[in-house]
Design an enzyme around this catalytic site. Structure first.
Site, PDB file in Angstrom:
ATOM      1  N   HIS A 197       0.817  -1.219   0.000  1.00 24.57           N
ATOM      2  CA  HIS A 197       0.000   0.000   0.000  1.00 24.57           C
ATOM      3  C   HIS A 197       0.847   1.263   0.000  1.00 24.57           C
ATOM      4  O   HIS A 197       0.335   2.352  -0.245  1.00 24.57           O
ATOM      5  CB  HIS A 197      -0.935  -0.010   1.213  1.00 24.57           C
ATOM      6  CG  HIS A 197      -2.018  -1.038   1.102  1.00 24.57           C
ATOM      7  ND1 HIS A 197      -3.327  -0.731   0.839  1.00 24.57           N
ATOM      8  CD2 HIS A 197      -1.977  -2.398   1.194  1.00 24.57           C
ATOM      9  CE1 HIS A 197      -4.046  -1.836   0.772  1.00 24.57           C
ATOM     10  NE2 HIS A 197      -3.242  -2.869   0.992  1.00 24.57           N
TER      11      HIS A 197
ATOM     12  N   ASP B  31       3.645   9.288  -0.804  1.00 24.44           N
ATOM     13  CA  ASP B  31       2.452   8.549  -0.387  1.00 24.44           C
ATOM     14  C   ASP B  31       2.200   7.430  -1.385  1.00 24.44           C
ATOM     15  O   ASP B  31       2.415   7.635  -2.591  1.00 24.44           O
ATOM     16  CB  ASP B  31       1.247   9.498  -0.355  1.00 24.44           C
ATOM     17  CG  ASP B  31       0.283   9.153   0.768  1.00 24.44           C
ATOM     18  OD1 ASP B  31       0.293   7.991   1.202  1.00 24.44           O
ATOM     19  OD2 ASP B  31      -0.476  10.028   1.200  1.00 24.44           O
TER      20      ASP B  31
HETATM   21  O1  F6P Z   1      -1.476   2.152   4.367  1.00 27.05           O
HETATM   22  C1  F6P Z   1      -0.506   2.283   5.294  1.00 27.05           C
HETATM   23  C2  F6P Z   1      -0.914   1.906   6.721  1.00 27.05           C
HETATM   24  O2  F6P Z   1       0.182   1.526   7.458  1.00 27.05           O
HETATM   25  C3  F6P Z   1      -1.898   0.782   6.788  1.00 27.05           C
HETATM   26  O3  F6P Z   1      -1.295  -0.463   6.739  1.00 27.05           O
HETATM   27  C4  F6P Z   1      -2.569   1.084   8.085  1.00 27.05           C
HETATM   28  O4  F6P Z   1      -3.826   0.531   8.184  1.00 27.05           O
HETATM   29  C5  F6P Z   1      -2.607   2.610   8.130  1.00 27.05           C
HETATM   30  O5  F6P Z   1      -1.484   3.017   7.382  1.00 27.05           O
HETATM   31  C6  F6P Z   1      -2.626   3.152   9.560  1.00 27.05           C
HETATM   32  O6  F6P Z   1      -1.467   2.785  10.247  1.00 27.05           O
HETATM   33  P1  F6P Z   1      -1.447   1.945  11.602  1.00 27.05           P
HETATM   34  O7  F6P Z   1      -2.098   0.623  11.335  1.00 27.05           O
HETATM   35  O8  F6P Z   1      -0.006   1.827  11.937  1.00 27.05           O
HETATM   36  O9  F6P Z   1      -2.223   2.743  12.587  1.00 27.05           O
END
Ligand code: F6P
Length: 484
Positions: A157, A365
């Site tokens: 992602h 991003d």
């Molecule tokens: O898309 C990047 C990401 O790390 C996702 O995997 C995640 O759901 C989101 O950002 C929020 O981050 P975290 O799970 O570390 O709170």
């Protein structure tokens, strides 16, 4: 019948009530699983003293969710450590913030192994497994070690960085080798695909096969760009919801004679929030005549706040918002409303619609779904303008936005001015082109293309031999993907 098993670190079961907050990955995966019957497996978000491997199963809004708790040490080394202090900054081009501790890498491998062992009993012969994001790159390698021959796909992602950045990672080779245990690797952009191939060809002497696949480390895989989208249909529904309308009315009542600029981002150094505020300050400085006519609403929920670099950026943003407000505010006007809280998606739809301009200006991003949601929330007869960083994955698709270099505050300031002064006709023309992208490449297309491609390629092991796409159990009403 084949099922889809989705694996991701964060598992946010949908509530079906539209009250989810920011988080593109969770929304996209929930949408994928509602369509194909299956399981969503990952971390429960909780920690325990000792890892037990105990599965916690529940059904939420038509999605079966299986989660497991992590041991406190795992949480520190795998999640706070290798995922968020090593891979996240490095993959967002922040070598200066990247920690290279060996123990983090060990914790990362250990958790991937534990996840694979915990998931193993749930896997049936025809299941297709789809692993998500940088937390879980070695997952396929661990599953293969346990004898799993099913089709396994991986989607990243976040950006895949340039070759010269990847090699700053002490164990870059095993990390990339682990990717070759997948049958299909998906990236957000062509730029990431090229960066990955650049590493494979130039660092480890990999090659492209005649049918366009990649070989290296004695293995073959397929890599491609699958730009993620939003659930455009669902968003169109929630933007008309009473809650979205209430928020819109409230904001419009508070902004008579003023135009609102909005930003919505997790509090993260990759989002370019300081640069954005400085660009906005430059705009205020350069355009004294426009000052009282505009205000910036910056919605920034706190995230990963146990990590030092996140505490630092938070303190800097607090100071910066305070300084700009102190310098420019008047008794009846405040230039920045800086909000460290999250909003429900339906409320966000109302906020987006009330904003004449949306600033999505990350320094890097993977995609950025705020850009797409902002476009989807607009009134077609009086749409707002999107200012988009050229370093967001979305810029590859959304060239009709005002593309900016977020590092240049003058460029950002000029874009704000141009957006605020843009004539209605031009706004409508741009919006139509952007909305077409949002609709044509929505989350359903992303999901069906990835799953379709995964279903149609020759598998590594003998598993999935019975599998073909039409044999998929589908719960939803969506169209079938065209297998490539
Ligand atoms: O898309 C990047 C990401 O790390 C996702 O995997 C995640 O759901 C989101 O950002 C929020 O981050 P975290 O799970 O570390 O709170």
């Amino acid at each position: 019948m084949s099922r889809l098993i989705v694996v991701s670190n964060r598992v946010n079961p949908p509530t079906g009530k539209g009250d989810e907050s920011v988080g593109g990955l969770a929304m996209a995966l929930a949408a994928a699983l509602r369509e194909y019957s299956g399981i969503w497996f990952g971390w429960s978000g909780k920690t325990t003293d000792k890892f037990t491997g105990q599965l916690n199963m529940q059904k939420a809004d038509g999605v079966t969710v299986a989660t497991v708790d992590l041991e406190e040490g795992d949480y520190q080394e795998y999640y706070n450590g290798y995922a968020n202090k090593t891979l996240w900054p490095l993959f967002h081009y922040r070598v200066d913030l990247t920690a290279y501790d060996r123990s983090f890498g060990e914790g990362y491998d250990r958790v991937n192994k534990r996840f694979a062992e915990t998931l193993l009993p749930l896997i049936e012969p025809d299941d297709v497994i789809w692993v998500h994001d940088y937390h879980l790159i070695p997952m396929a390698r661990e599953l293969r070690r346990l004898g799993v021959t099913n089709r396994i796909g991986f989607f990243l992602h976040i950006p895949w960085p340039a070759h010269q950045l990847v090699v700053t990672l002490p164990r870059h080779r095993p990390l990339v080798e682990a990717m070759f245990h997948y049958d299909l690797i998906g990236f957000q952009t062509e730029e990431s695909v090229q960066a990955f191939e650049g590493y494979v060809f130039n660092e480890v002497g990999g090659e492209r096969t005649e049918d366009g696949r990649l070989t290296a480390f004695g293995q073959t895989t397929t890599a491609g760009a699958f730009p993620i989208g939003i659930d455009a249909e669902d968003f169109a529904r929630i933007k008309e919801s009473p809650r979205a309308t209430r928020v819109y009315d409230r904001l419009m009542a508070h902004s008579v004679f003023r135009k609102m600029v909005v930003g919505v981002d997790r509090l993260d150094y990759s989002k370019g929030l300081e640069e954005r505020m400085l660009g906005y300050e430059q705009f205020l400085h350069d355009n004294p005549d426009m000052r009282g006519d505009v205000f910036l609403v910056q919605v920034t929920p706190i995230s990963r706040d146990v990590v030092d670099s996140y505490q630092d950026i938070r303190a800097r943003l607090d100071a910066l918002a305070g300084r700009i407000n102190g310098e420019y505010a008047d008794m009846d006007w405040q230039p920045i409303r800086y909000l460290n809280r999250s909003y429900r998606r339906d409320q966000l739809a109302g906020i987006y619609r009330a904003a004449r301009v949306c600033m999505v200006t990350p320094l890097r991003d993977g995609m950025n779904l705020v850009a797409k949601e902002y476009v989807a929330a607009q009134n077609p007869e009086d749409p707002g303008v999107l200012i988009l960083s050229r370093f967001a994955g979305a810029a590859e698709q959304m060239g009709e936005a005002l593309l900016v270099n977020p590092f240049s505050r003058e460029e950002v300031a000029d874009a704000i001015k141009r957006a605020l002064r843009m004539p209605l006709e031009e706004r409508i023309r741009k919006w139509r082109a952007l909305m077409k992208v949002v609709r044509d490449t929505d989350v359903g297309v992303w999901r069906d293309q990835f799953v379709g491609d995964l279903a149609s390629i020759t598998v590594k092991g003998d598993g999935g031999g019975l599998f073909h796409q039409d044999a998929f159990q589908r719960d939803g009403q969506g169209h079938h993907a065209d297998a490539a």
